[in-house]
Scaffold this motif. Structure first.
Motif, short mmCIF file in Angstrom:
data_model
loop_
_atom_site.label_atom_id
_atom_site.label_comp_id
_atom_site.label_asym_id
_atom_site.label_seq_id
_atom_site.Cartn_x
_atom_site.Cartn_y
_atom_site.Cartn_z
N CYS A 2 41.85 70.36 46.61
CA CYS A 2 41.18 69.88 45.41
C CYS A 2 40.53 71.06 44.69
O CYS A 2 40.35 72.14 45.24
CB CYS A 2 40.11 68.85 45.76
N LEU A 21 38.40 72.26 34.97
CA LEU A 21 39.31 71.39 35.71
C LEU A 21 40.74 71.58 35.25
O LEU A 21 41.67 71.56 36.06
CB LEU A 21 38.89 69.94 35.55
N ARG A 22 40.93 71.80 33.96
CA ARG A 22 42.28 72.02 33.45
C ARG A 22 42.88 73.27 34.06
O ARG A 22 44.07 73.31 34.42
CB ARG A 22 42.25 72.11 31.92
N GLU A 25 43.96 72.44 37.68
CA GLU A 25 44.71 71.21 37.96
C GLU A 25 45.86 71.45 38.93
O GLU A 25 46.32 70.53 39.60
CB GLU A 25 45.22 70.59 36.65
N TYR A 26 46.32 72.71 39.02
CA TYR A 26 47.38 73.01 39.99
C TYR A 26 46.92 72.78 41.44
O TYR A 26 47.74 72.66 42.34
CB TYR A 26 47.85 74.46 39.83
N TYR A 29 46.13 66.83 41.43
CA TYR A 29 46.20 66.10 40.16
C TYR A 29 46.46 64.62 40.39
O TYR A 29 47.14 63.95 39.63
CB TYR A 29 47.28 66.70 39.24
N ALA A 32 40.76 62.60 38.69
CA ALA A 32 39.76 63.58 38.27
C ALA A 32 38.51 62.85 37.79
O ALA A 32 38.57 61.67 37.40
CB ALA A 32 40.31 64.49 37.18
N LYS A 50 46.78 62.20 36.03
CA LYS A 50 46.59 63.54 35.50
C LYS A 50 45.27 63.68 34.75
O LYS A 50 44.67 62.71 34.30
CB LYS A 50 47.75 63.88 34.56
N LEU A 51 44.86 64.92 34.56
CA LEU A 51 43.61 65.22 33.89
C LEU A 51 43.59 64.72 32.45
O LEU A 51 42.52 64.43 31.90
CB LEU A 51 43.37 66.73 33.93
N THR A 72 39.01 67.76 40.53
CA THR A 72 40.39 67.30 40.39
C THR A 72 40.95 67.17 41.80
O THR A 72 40.82 68.08 42.62
CB THR A 72 41.24 68.23 39.51
N GLN A 597 53.87 70.28 38.14
CA GLN A 597 52.97 69.51 39.00
C GLN A 597 53.76 68.40 39.71
O GLN A 597 53.57 67.21 39.45
CB GLN A 597 51.83 68.93 38.19
#
Length: 608
Positions: A2, A21-22, A25-26, A29, A32, A50-51, A72, A597
């Motif tokens: 996370c 967080l963006r 995100e990897y 995901y 969030a 997803k975010l 996330t 992702q």
């Protein structure tokens, strides 16, 4: 797995939390969320998926506060739902967590008996309730330390407390965590990438450290409550380099960056006179060569190590053991003296690889451990005796491409360096191999400039049941890696095999719905591999052949031929990377999957 972020600023933190967080995100995901503290009240927003779903929620219902936390998630306990999304909140505590609390069930039973109500399925939710219970009875510093003493497992924690709106609380054990400070605020984050554009300096927190961060400074303690002092370092420059630059996916961008990465590695480690120098691993130059090498890794890094085993054993004539870290740490391995541990991890935070390093150092403190890692500030790099940095730059796509190629490149240089020291390779041969690696960067660019044949090969994967990848020698691990790439991003089942093993079972799978990718460069037993190719063709397989001979140089009726420039013993695998990675990418695009992702995966496996 996370990604966590905490921010305390002189302005509203919502957008900074969301941006961080963006950039992380990897790391996960599945869901969030963020929580801010304003006027003595917690405000939070969560979303499953997803975010972008959280972003839409915040556009409709924005939050306001100068202190907040965000998360996330890659799910470990509980489905990826809004209820299970972080942050988790009690009456006075809001908290985010990366890791696994192994005794969460016992703690939950204890807290329920005391009247605390749980709404999620997560292990994390015990933490705010446990801290809540402690602060009812003692001072906050003591309460925090006592909470940490009762939890078992791995954690990176960031928390805010209702009664202290000017403090970010944090703790680390086994999962990565760092602090940041900039002109307008202070931060807690899982990695430096999250703080690009926010912080100017970072502080890397060691295991078993905890504390609180304010605009005035940081209080840092060990688990016994003793004060700890650490230095602030500049934010890594690479933290700012995480955009797609016009490519449709990070993965494609990172495939195309590989020629530049290879040139960067050669500039860094090969001096003008041809000497190979590893400045951050001085023991390699100063101490006798090892009598045995143990290489430890997971996933793609494991495949790079397997290829290097062929190189090292060929020239050093010493045993080289390659093992999966998650298996090695639970064996009772016989290590012995004069053994070099080589630990490979792109992130340097892979939980199993870190634990093997620590076990190795405990059991044989006289041996040296070498880290091959892309993040010089990582736990692996800091705890090893020496580092060979990959210099690949940030890799955002979950499926590794340029970091894998970088591992192969530095392992080739390590082999040449040790072979030269051992007197196993004359200077002119070392120079020839280095020149071949230089040429490989230009040859990669040529491969990337013309991908029509790869797209033609990808079309063979429409309506198939799976795929097989075959190779011999150092290209057998490349067959494993090619199959892994296809599995990761296309969701097609694929397996890599040593070509000579086909007749020992896997050939039973062959029919027209199983395309077979055959890796057959001239350097690695070409005639034997071509013989295996004919065996699978005779059973109806459609064959994609990766070869470095001109069309007249090989007689085959393969369904598709992907030609790479001719390399040498070390550079050939680097060239083969390109069509293997592009093939997986094109198949995934054709099937419409999420390339950057892919489902159920995360970039860095920081929990067991």
């Amino acid at each position: 797995m996370c990604g966590i972020i905490g921010a305390l600023c002189d302005h509203n933190v919502q957008d900074e939390l969301l941006g961080a967080l963006r950039r992380m995100e990897y790391r996960g995901y599945d869901s969030a969320g963020i929580c801010v503290l304003d006027g003595g009240s917690f405000q939070q927003a969560k979303a499953a998926g997803k975010l972008s779903n959280l972003q839409r929620e915040l556009a409709s219902h924005p939050l306001s506060g100068r202190i907040g936390i965000g998360h996330t998630r890659w799910a470990t306990h509980g489905e990826p739902t809004i209820i299970n999304a972080h942050p988790h909140i009690s009456a006075n505590v809001a908290l985010v967590h990366n890791g696994i609390i192994e005794n969460h069930h016992q703690l939950r039973v204890q807290l329920v008996a005391q009247g605390y109500c749980f709404v999620s399925q997560t292990d994390t939710e015990v933490l705010p309730h446990l801290l809540e219970e402690k602060i009812q009875q003692r001072e906050l510093l003591d309460a925090w330390r006592e909470m940490l003493s009762e939890i078992e497992g791995a954690y990176a924690i960031a928390a805010i407390i209702r009664s202290l709106p000017g403090s970010l609380w944090f703790a680390r054990k086994g999962s990565p965590l760092l602090l940041g400070r900039g002109a307008h605020g202070v931060y807690v984050a899982s990695d430096a990438l999250a703080l690009a554009g926010l912080a100017d300096e970072v502080m890397y927190i060691d295991d078993h450290h905890w504390g609180r961060l304010t605009l005035e400074g940081v209080e840092l303690y060990d688990l016994s409550g003793n004060p700890v002092e650490l230095e602030w370092d500049p934010l890594p420059v690479t933290a700012h380099d995480a955009e797609k630059d016009g490519f449709p996916h990070y993965m494609l961008k990172e495939i195309h960056e590989q020629p530049a990465v290879l040139r960067r590695i050669l500039r860094q480690y090969v001096k003008g006179d041809g000497e190979i120098v590893f400045e951050q691993a001085s023991f390699l130059h100063e101490k006798p060569l090892p009598q045995r090498i143990v290489m430890i890794a997971c996933g793609t890094s494991y495949h790079a190590a397997l290829t290097a085993r062929y190189w090292l054993e060929r020239y050093l004539k010493i045993p080289v053991e390659v093992d999966i870290a998650s298996e090695y740490r639970y064996r009772d391995p016989v290590i012995g003296q004069h053994t070099l541990l080589v630990a490979l991890s792109q992130s340097g935070e892979t939980a199993d690889t870190l634990e093997v390093l620590r076990m190795f150092k405990r059991h044989t403190p006289g041996n040296d451990a070498l880290a091959l890692c892309n993040v010089p500030s990582s736990s692996l790099a800091r705890e090893a005796d020496g580092l060979i940095e990959l210099f690949a730059g940030p890799e955002i796509g979950v499926a590794s491409t340029k970091a894998y190629m970088a591992q192969l490149a530095v392992l080739a240089l390590l082999t040449l360096f040790m072979a030269r020291r051992a007197g196993a390779m004359p200077e002119e041969r070392v120079a020839e191999h280095l020149a071949a690696l230089e040429r490989a960067a230009t040859d990669m660019e040529a491969l990337l400039a013309d991908t029509a044949a790869v797209r033609q090969a990808a079309a063979l994967f429409a309506d198939v049941r799976g795929a097989l990848y075959l190779g011999r020698g150092p290209c057998y691990p490349m067959a494993l890696e090619g199959a892994l790439k296809l599995k990761e991003i296309s969701y097609l089942h694929a397996e890599g095999y040593a070509a000579g093993e086909m007749k020992h079972g896997p050939i039973a799978l062959i029919d027209h719905l199983i395309p077979v990718v055959v890796i057959a460069p001239k350097q690695y037993h070409l005639e034997k591999v071509i013989s295996n190719l004919h065996e699978v063709q005779a059973r109806g397989a459609r064959v994609i052949l990766i070869v470095d001979l001109p069309e007249a140089g090989i007689a085959t009726d393969a369904a598709c031929v992907l030609r790479v420039p001719e390399g040498d013993y070390f550079s050939t695998p680097l060239l083969v990377c390109i069509p293997l990675q592009l093939l997986a990418y094109e198949v995934a695009c054709m099937l419409g999957t999420d390339v950057d992702q892919p489902r159920n995966l995360a970039k860095s496996v920081t929990v067991e």
